[in-house]
Design a protein around this motif. Structure first.
Motif, PDB file in Angstrom:
ATOM      1  N   HIS A   1       6.794   3.717  -8.573  1.00 58.49           N
ATOM      2  CA  HIS A   1       6.802   3.015  -7.283  1.00 58.49           C
ATOM      3  C   HIS A   1       7.740   3.725  -6.301  1.00 58.49           C
ATOM      4  O   HIS A   1       7.379   4.044  -5.160  1.00 58.49           O
ATOM      5  CB  HIS A   1       7.241   1.565  -7.552  1.00 58.49           C
ATOM      6  CG  HIS A   1       7.649   0.765  -6.353  1.00 58.49           C
ATOM      7  ND1 HIS A   1       8.890   0.897  -5.752  1.00 58.49           N
ATOM      8  CD2 HIS A   1       7.011  -0.230  -5.660  1.00 58.49           C
ATOM      9  CE1 HIS A   1       8.996   0.044  -4.742  1.00 58.49           C
ATOM     10  NE2 HIS A   1       7.867  -0.652  -4.668  1.00 58.49           N
TER      11      HIS A   1
ATOM     12  N   HIS B 128      -1.058  -5.035  -5.445  1.00 57.15           N
ATOM     13  CA  HIS B 128      -1.702  -3.918  -4.763  1.00 57.15           C
ATOM     14  C   HIS B 128      -2.631  -4.393  -3.649  1.00 57.15           C
ATOM     15  O   HIS B 128      -3.415  -5.322  -3.829  1.00 57.15           O
ATOM     16  CB  HIS B 128      -2.525  -3.100  -5.760  1.00 57.15           C
ATOM     17  CG  HIS B 128      -1.701  -2.492  -6.846  1.00 57.15           C
ATOM     18  ND1 HIS B 128      -0.957  -1.357  -6.659  1.00 57.15           N
ATOM     19  CD2 HIS B 128      -1.496  -2.875  -8.141  1.00 57.15           C
ATOM     20  CE1 HIS B 128      -0.333  -1.048  -7.787  1.00 57.15           C
ATOM     21  NE2 HIS B 128      -0.637  -1.958  -8.703  1.00 57.15           N
TER      22      HIS B 128
ATOM     23  N   ASP C  16       0.880  -1.174   0.000  1.00 63.10           N
ATOM     24  CA  ASP C  16       0.000   0.000   0.000  1.00 63.10           C
ATOM     25  C   ASP C  16       0.919   1.225   0.000  1.00 63.10           C
ATOM     26  O   ASP C  16       1.740   1.390   0.887  1.00 63.10           O
ATOM     27  CB  ASP C  16      -0.861  -0.053   1.272  1.00 63.10           C
ATOM     28  CG  ASP C  16      -1.692   1.195   1.537  1.00 63.10           C
ATOM     29  OD1 ASP C  16      -1.187   2.315   1.345  1.00 63.10           O
ATOM     30  OD2 ASP C  16      -2.843   1.053   1.998  1.00 63.10           O
TER      31      ASP C  16
ATOM     32  N   ILE D 232      -6.853  -3.804  -9.553  1.00 58.64           N
ATOM     33  CA  ILE D 232      -6.409  -3.555  -8.175  1.00 58.64           C
ATOM     34  C   ILE D 232      -7.265  -4.342  -7.176  1.00 58.64           C
ATOM     35  O   ILE D 232      -6.756  -4.907  -6.208  1.00 58.64           O
ATOM     36  CB  ILE D 232      -6.440  -2.048  -7.875  1.00 58.64           C
ATOM     37  CG1 ILE D 232      -5.376  -1.323  -8.715  1.00 58.64           C
ATOM     38  CG2 ILE D 232      -6.216  -1.767  -6.390  1.00 58.64           C
ATOM     39  CD1 ILE D 232      -5.491   0.183  -8.713  1.00 58.64           C
TER      40      ILE D 232
ATOM     41  N   LYS E   1      -5.493   4.175  -2.924  1.00 59.82           N
ATOM     42  CA  LYS E   1      -6.036   3.574  -4.150  1.00 59.82           C
ATOM     43  C   LYS E   1      -5.683   4.407  -5.380  1.00 59.82           C
ATOM     44  O   LYS E   1      -5.304   3.864  -6.433  1.00 59.82           O
ATOM     45  CB  LYS E   1      -7.547   3.412  -4.038  1.00 59.82           C
ATOM     46  CG  LYS E   1      -8.139   2.524  -5.130  1.00 59.82           C
ATOM     47  CD  LYS E   1      -9.551   2.111  -4.788  1.00 59.82           C
ATOM     48  CE  LYS E   1     -10.066   1.101  -5.795  1.00 59.82           C
ATOM     49  NZ  LYS E   1     -11.439   0.647  -5.475  1.00 59.82           N
TER      50      LYS E   1
ATOM     51  N   ALA F 144      -2.239   3.739  -6.274  1.00 65.50           N
ATOM     52  CA  ALA F 144      -2.129   2.443  -6.963  1.00 65.50           C
ATOM     53  C   ALA F 144      -2.483   2.599  -8.437  1.00 65.50           C
ATOM     54  O   ALA F 144      -1.807   2.047  -9.322  1.00 65.50           O
ATOM     55  CB  ALA F 144      -3.042   1.420  -6.290  1.00 65.50           C
TER      56      ALA F 144
END
Length: 448
Positions: free
Chosen positions: A353, A324, A294, A395, A334, A337
């Protein structure tokens, strides 16, 4: 109460809700609301109504004897008491406050047969627990620990610096000396020593008790205390009857004790399907590490640094995959992600990332667009990906897969299917990776 009724007493209270059961498994830091295990109802004959199966219960009083050194900790009771109860406490913990009254009662009940020793275990989420512990340790140096101990528990909601000083005056301390002792690194070392001992013994929370080395935790009903003391009292009396001096009982009981709880069994190896997850490292690497993570989780960020180091150490031998698992309580996780997958579309997943983990406090939409620009992404395509729901299902499936595999919090890793939970020290990862390399017949990095 007779020793023979211990089983009955413990049986009666096993169903009682335990105030802060805190026997830990040293899983390492994770960002998780621990999920409780579910027990399915057992099938019943057709003619009878189904009855739910009862969950297995950990014994409240551990059968294991732990080596708990007394050192110079505050003690109340005779040295020749047949039973010694060591308590790890936190002056800001409400459960410790509740247990304090129970402890006083059993001290009255057992008199010279029971010795109480108290050690410090201030929990990090109680901001005034450590200052209170230092204040109590300084009071001990003037022979006023117990008076100060009682003041703190009687005033748990007012443990600010001014109040701590007021209590010191009320119990008759030399305030100048008390302040000097509070600030002395030697006093801090006492608190740190006790705290480290609690963690070593597996007592991760408060209050924790060791009765002649046997552990139980929480603000338990007084019957639990009495039953534990009665059982150990019976054993100790037998030792005295056989000729042992009462002053030697505690050391004798601990002779064959352990210094730490046994490591929990390793979870079963899981088959973790990679699917189309972002991957880096050689495709034929003998070890694959899959991270369920996360971007807003501070423990994940810490662990990501460890994984990057492992990648360097095990080049050609370690493949890394990312899955994820944005947690609901992280409002930007989220969207972050989604941003990483939008970058993945343009071949820049790992660069994004690293950007996201380096900037966890700035994961709003404008910040994500800024990172995309810095990485040289096609901004129209990136923004369109954020505006759409194209990665919603992807996801969600990652998150569901993690939950199914037992990754209830973040970060959770699977090294060739072997689970590692939390931001563990790098040595933990190295050990598992080296074991997996050995299985595959490849020399480990550490052995070269």
């Amino acid at each position: 109460m007779k020793t023979g009724v211990l089983g009955l007493v413990l049986g009666l209270v096993l169903g009682v809700g335990v105030g802060r059961m805190i026997w830990t498994t040293n899983s390492g830091p994770t960002d998780s609301k621990a999920a409780t295990a579910q027990v399915a109802a057992a099938p019943a004959p057709a003619q009878a109504p189904a009855a739910p199966a009862q969950p297995a219960q950990r014994p409240i009083l551990s059968p294991t004897v732990f080596k708990v050194p007394l050192e110079d900790s505050p003690s109340k009771g005779r040295e020749d008491a047949l039973v010694t109860m060591v308590e790890f406490t936190d002056f800001q913990c409400p459960f410790c406050g509740r247990a304090s009254a129970t402890v006083k009662q059993v001290q009255e009940d057992y008199g010279d047969k029971l010795r109480l020793v108290v050690k410090h275990h201030p929990l990090p989420f109680h901001p005034r627990a450590r200052p209170a512990a230092l204040a109590a340790a300084a009071a001990q140096l003037q022979g006023k620990y117990w008076e100060y101990h009682d003041k703190l528990f009687a005033n748990q909601k007012t443990l600010d610096d001014a109040s701590l000083e007021t209590f010191a005056k009320e119990v008759g301390l030399d305030i100048k000396r008390w302040k000097k002792d509070m600030a002395d690194p030697k006093t801090a070392a006492i608190v740190d020593r006790d705290d480290a001992l609690a963690k070593q013994l597996g007592a991760g929370g408060t209050p924790s008790f060791f009765v002649n080395g046997r552990f139980f935790s929480g603000a338990q009903p007084i019957e639990i205390f009495r039953a534990a003391i009665e059982e150990e009292l019976g054993k100790a009396q037998m030792m005295v009857n056989e000729g042992m001096k009462p002053t030697d009982i505690y050391a004798a009981v601990l002779t064959h004790g352990v210094s730490a709880p046994p490591a929990p069994p390793e979870p079963p190896v899981q088959k973790v399907e990679l699917g189309t997850a972002p991957v880096k490292g050689a495709a034929d690497a003998p070890v694959t590490l899959v991270a369920f993570s996360d971007f807003e989780c501070p423990f994940c960020s810490r662990a990501a640094t460890t994984v990057n180091q492992l990648e360097e150490e095990y080049k050609g031998k370690l493949r890394i995959a990312f899955k994820h698992q944005p947690l609901p309580r992280h409002p930007n996780a989220k969207l972050a992600a989604v941003a990483s997958m939008a970058a993945n579309e343009q071949g820049k997943f790992w660069e994004m990332h690293d950007k996201l983990f380096s900037n966890q406090t700035a994961l709003d939409r404008p910040s994500l667009e800024k990172y995309a620009q810095e990485l040289g992404l096609n901004m129209d395509k990136f923004k369109a990906a954020l505006d759409s729901n194209k990665f919603e299902d992807y996801i969600s499936k990652d998150s569901a897969q993690g939950t199914q595999l037992g990754a209830s919090g973040t970060p959770t890793f699977f090294v060739n299917g072997r689970q590692i939970v939390g931001a563990k020290p790098i040595e933990v990862f190295r050990k598992v990776i080296d074991e997996e390399l050995k299985k595959s017949g490849v020399a480990s990095t550490q052995g070269e």
